[in-house]
Design an enzyme around this catalytic site. Structure first.
Site, PDB file in Angstrom:
ATOM      1  N   GLU A 217       0.840  -1.211   0.000  1.00  0.00           N
ATOM      2  CA  GLU A 217       0.000   0.000   0.000  1.00  0.00           C
ATOM      3  C   GLU A 217       0.873   1.258   0.000  1.00  0.00           C
ATOM      4  O   GLU A 217       0.674   2.181  -0.785  1.00  0.00           O
ATOM      5  CB  GLU A 217      -0.892   0.037   1.252  1.00  0.00           C
ATOM      6  CG  GLU A 217      -1.996  -0.998   1.274  1.00  0.00           C
ATOM      7  CD  GLU A 217      -1.561  -2.304   1.926  1.00  0.00           C
ATOM      8  OE1 GLU A 217      -0.351  -2.618   1.911  1.00  0.00           O
ATOM      9  OE2 GLU A 217      -2.439  -3.022   2.427  1.00  0.00           O
ATOM     10  N   ARG A 273       3.080  -0.701  15.727  1.00  0.00           N
ATOM     11  CA  ARG A 273       2.010  -0.071  16.524  1.00  0.00           C
ATOM     12  C   ARG A 273       2.532   0.584  17.793  1.00  0.00           C
ATOM     13  O   ARG A 273       1.759   1.136  18.564  1.00  0.00           O
ATOM     14  CB  ARG A 273       0.906  -1.094  16.827  1.00  0.00           C
ATOM     15  CG  ARG A 273       1.363  -2.349  17.532  1.00  0.00           C
ATOM     16  CD  ARG A 273       0.289  -3.429  17.495  1.00  0.00           C
ATOM     17  NE  ARG A 273       0.774  -4.705  18.011  1.00  0.00           N
ATOM     18  CZ  ARG A 273       1.421  -5.610  17.305  1.00  0.00           C
ATOM     19  NH1 ARG A 273       1.692  -5.382  16.032  1.00  0.00           N
ATOM     20  NH2 ARG A 273       1.803  -6.748  17.849  1.00  0.00           N
TER      21      ARG A 273
HETATM   22  C1  G6Q Z   1       2.162  -2.934  13.462  1.00  0.00           C
HETATM   23  C2  G6Q Z   1       2.170  -3.773  12.285  1.00  0.00           C
HETATM   24  C3  G6Q Z   1       1.637  -3.108  11.028  1.00  0.00           C
HETATM   25  C4  G6Q Z   1       2.647  -2.253  10.293  1.00  0.00           C
HETATM   26  C5  G6Q Z   1       2.133  -1.968   8.890  1.00  0.00           C
HETATM   27  C6  G6Q Z   1       3.061  -1.095   8.100  1.00  0.00           C
HETATM   28  O1  G6Q Z   1       2.569  -3.270  14.538  1.00  0.00           O
HETATM   29  O2  G6Q Z   1       3.397  -4.331  12.122  1.00  0.00           O
HETATM   30  O3  G6Q Z   1       0.477  -2.348  11.248  1.00  0.00           O
HETATM   31  O4  G6Q Z   1       2.893  -1.082  10.999  1.00  0.00           O
HETATM   32  O5  G6Q Z   1       1.917  -3.172   8.220  1.00  0.00           O
HETATM   33  O6  G6Q Z   1       4.298  -1.678   7.995  1.00  0.00           O
HETATM   34  P1  G6Q Z   1       5.543  -0.866   7.463  1.00  0.00           P
HETATM   35  O7  G6Q Z   1       5.808   0.229   8.419  1.00  0.00           O
HETATM   36  O8  G6Q Z   1       6.675  -1.845   7.374  1.00  0.00           O
HETATM   37  O9  G6Q Z   1       5.151  -0.319   6.116  1.00  0.00           O
END
Ligand code: G6Q
Length: 546
Positions: A217, A273
């Site tokens: 994304e 997170r």
């Molecule tokens: C959070 C997860 C997840 C992550 C996203 C974005 O604890 O790991 O929400 O933050 O998938 O990941 P990237 O920062 O690697 O793009």
């Protein structure tokens, strides 16, 4: 790797005692709890880092608290807290340390990971962020064509989006008014189109936030942003002035075309997170300024220290975690409502959804066995008073038990007539109504006809916590977020799960990649999914041509 077997949670003496205790007090009403102990509203309270917690309107006695604390001790919460603060690899399935607490540790302290002190690195990045933020805020950092930067767009998803959005909204009052902040997360092109609508690329700075720098994304949106910028600026050199990256992956950042001089680093011991106080918070720092950002970190740190050192029965995150677990595991409550009476915290429930549910939505324990108890509650909520005019009906008179956290502030940031008193009167009234209700006799005494009395009476006995702070400041926000982070940690420790991995999001990603190819290559191999998925893909491919 095999893990040592630990005693099953449901076999622990404190758990068994809590089961028996639940049977003894489950029928007791909060009216009775308060009648038995008129001082409980002052007694069942705790305070730390500028937050006052009133947990007296919970269905608990001293004995409940004692047993819950005993459970925490039997489950090794003290040792786990120490292990986390020491930098042990407590994220066992990813074999990583979990050190978001280091992100807010003062310069003069030390935290060692594999023998290396990580604190100087944290502050070096904070200093670079501060320097960059000051340049953008003052207008010294200009776009490629010499125009002043007026728009900041954060591109990221999940942990690289929810924290920045929540913090920006929460601290908007402190934000520089001549800069606009927008956030693009969804791969749905609408998100990009609406966020960039009406903006001048020459005045726009993109912050591409991605720990891995491989997230579909984010990379899709970042490439679209680059094309959007180049369509007007028509010079690849422009990327330097209009894109910065926040990541742990320098190689991928360079491959995208962002100079590492414009990259702000963080580390694999920061979970997505748990990263809003790392460089992922760059947009927050640009908005509120480095000094306010450091205030926010001080709020986090104050709560961390309290969590580390306060006895469990006076420890806010431990108490909140234990109370949540009490309803979740003994009363069978399925959800937790978080209800901020503060418009600036409108994205706080969404932020907590990820923090709580991605952390503790697990059914396998650290030793690899299947749990025989519930784990994370479902978290949801909306700011008050709006929610009162929609879903509170169910909390008051529905069939489910929904513990609620009410959050309010004694001073408003926007004084306007009697708005704030009205807002807070509603908060206090709701917790009172939920706890004490209104009996049929009371309703009847008001002259309500008999047939209507059952409809108009309120059972009450609905538990709530109230978190009250003086004022919403960067410091308070930091303390509030750390409160929930450490409450989530407390619960995960007792449930014996890994609160820091998120394998559950992987399968969907893998399948989406495969299906993505099938959507592009419609005349390729026959589809090999189940009949439902096949039919949906075929229908989509047919209709998208129109
Ligand atoms: C959070 C997860 C997840 C992550 C996203 C974005 O604890 O790991 O929400 O933050 O998938 O990941 P990237 O920062 O690697 O793009």
């Amino acid at each position: 790797m095999t893990r040592p077997m630990v005693t099953r949670l449901t076999q622990r003496p404190a758990w068994k005692a809590l089961e028996a205790h639940y049977q003894a007090i489950k029928g007791k009403h909060l009216r009775q709890f308060f009648a038995d102990d008129p001082k409980r509203g002052e007694r069942f309270t705790a305070e730390a880092a500028g937050l006052y917690l009133d947990y007296s309107k919970n269905r608990i006695t001293d004995e409940t608290l004692h047993l819950l604390v005993q459970l925490a001790e039997e489950c090794g919460l003290r040792e786990r807290i120490e292990a986390m603060f020491r930098g042990d690899a407590i994220n066992v399935t990813e074999q990583r340390a979990v050190l978001h607490i280091a992100l807010r540790t003062p310069r003069n302290e030390k935290i060692l990971v594999d023998g290396n002190d990580v604190v100087p690195g944290v502050h070096a990045v904070l200093d670079r962020m501060a320097d960059f933020s000051d340049r953008v805020r003052s207008g010294d950092w200009q776009g490629h064509t010499g125009k002043r930067i007026r728009n900041i767009i954060n591109i990221g998803i999940g942990g690289s989006d929810l924290g920045p959005v929540m913090a920006y909204e929460a601290l908007r009052h402190y934000s520089l008014p001549n800069l606009s902040f927008r956030f693009i997360s969804n791969v749905d092109g609408t998100d990009f189109v609406e966020a960039t609508r009406g903006l001048d690329p020459e005045e726009t700075l993109f912050i591409v936030c991605s720990k891995t720098f491989t997230t579909t994304e984010t990379l899709t949106n970042a490439h679209t942003a680059r094309r959007w910028m180049l369509r007007q600026i028509k010079d690849l050199d422009g990327v330097r002035k209009h894109f910065v990256a926040v990541s742990t992956n320098a190689e991928e950042v360079v491959r995208f075309g962002i100079d590492t001089a414009n990259m702000f680093e963080f580390w694999d011991w920061v979970g997505g997170r748990y990263s809003m106080d790392s460089a992922i918070g760059l947009s927050t720092m640009i908005a509120i300024g480095p000094e306010n950002f450091r205030e926010m970190l001080a709020g986090f740190h104050a709560m961390d220290q309290h969590f580390y050192s306060a006895p469990f029965d006076r420890n806010l995150p431990v108490l909140m975690g234990l109370l949540s677990l009490w309803y979740n595991n003994f009363f069978g409550a399925q959800t937790l409502a978080v209800l901020p009476y503060e418009q600036y915290l409108k994205r706080f429930p969404a932020y907590l959804q990820q923090l709580t549910m991605e952390s503790n939505g697990k059914h396998i324990t650290l030793d690899g066995s299947h749990v025989d108890y519930q784990t994370s509650p479902i978290v949801w909520g909306e700011p008050g008073t709006n929610g009162q005019h929609s879903f509170y009906q169910l909390i008051h008179q529905g069939t489910r038990l929904i513990p609620c956290d009410f959050i309010g502030f004694c001073q408003t940031l926007n004084p306007l007539g009697d708005h704030h008193d009205l807002l807070m009167a509603n908060l206090f009234a709701q917790t009172e109504a939920l706890a004490f209700g209104k009996t049929e006799d009371e309703v009847k005494a008001e002259g309500v006809p008999d047939w209507l009395c059952p409809h108009r009476s309120f059972e009450g006995n609905r538990p709530t916590n109230t978190i009250l702070a003086e004022r919403l400041t960067p410091h308070t926000l930091g303390a509030l977020v750390a409160l929930y982070e450490q409450s989530v940690f407390t619960q995960g420790t007792i449930w014996q799960i890994d609160s820091f991995d998120q394998w559950g999001v992987e399968l969907g990603k893998v399948l989406a990649r495969r299906i993505g190819q099938e959507l592009e290559d419609e005349n390729g191999e026959p589809l090999k999914h189940d009949s439902s998925t096949n039919a949906l893909i075929q229908r989509y491919n047919r209709l998208k041509q129109k």
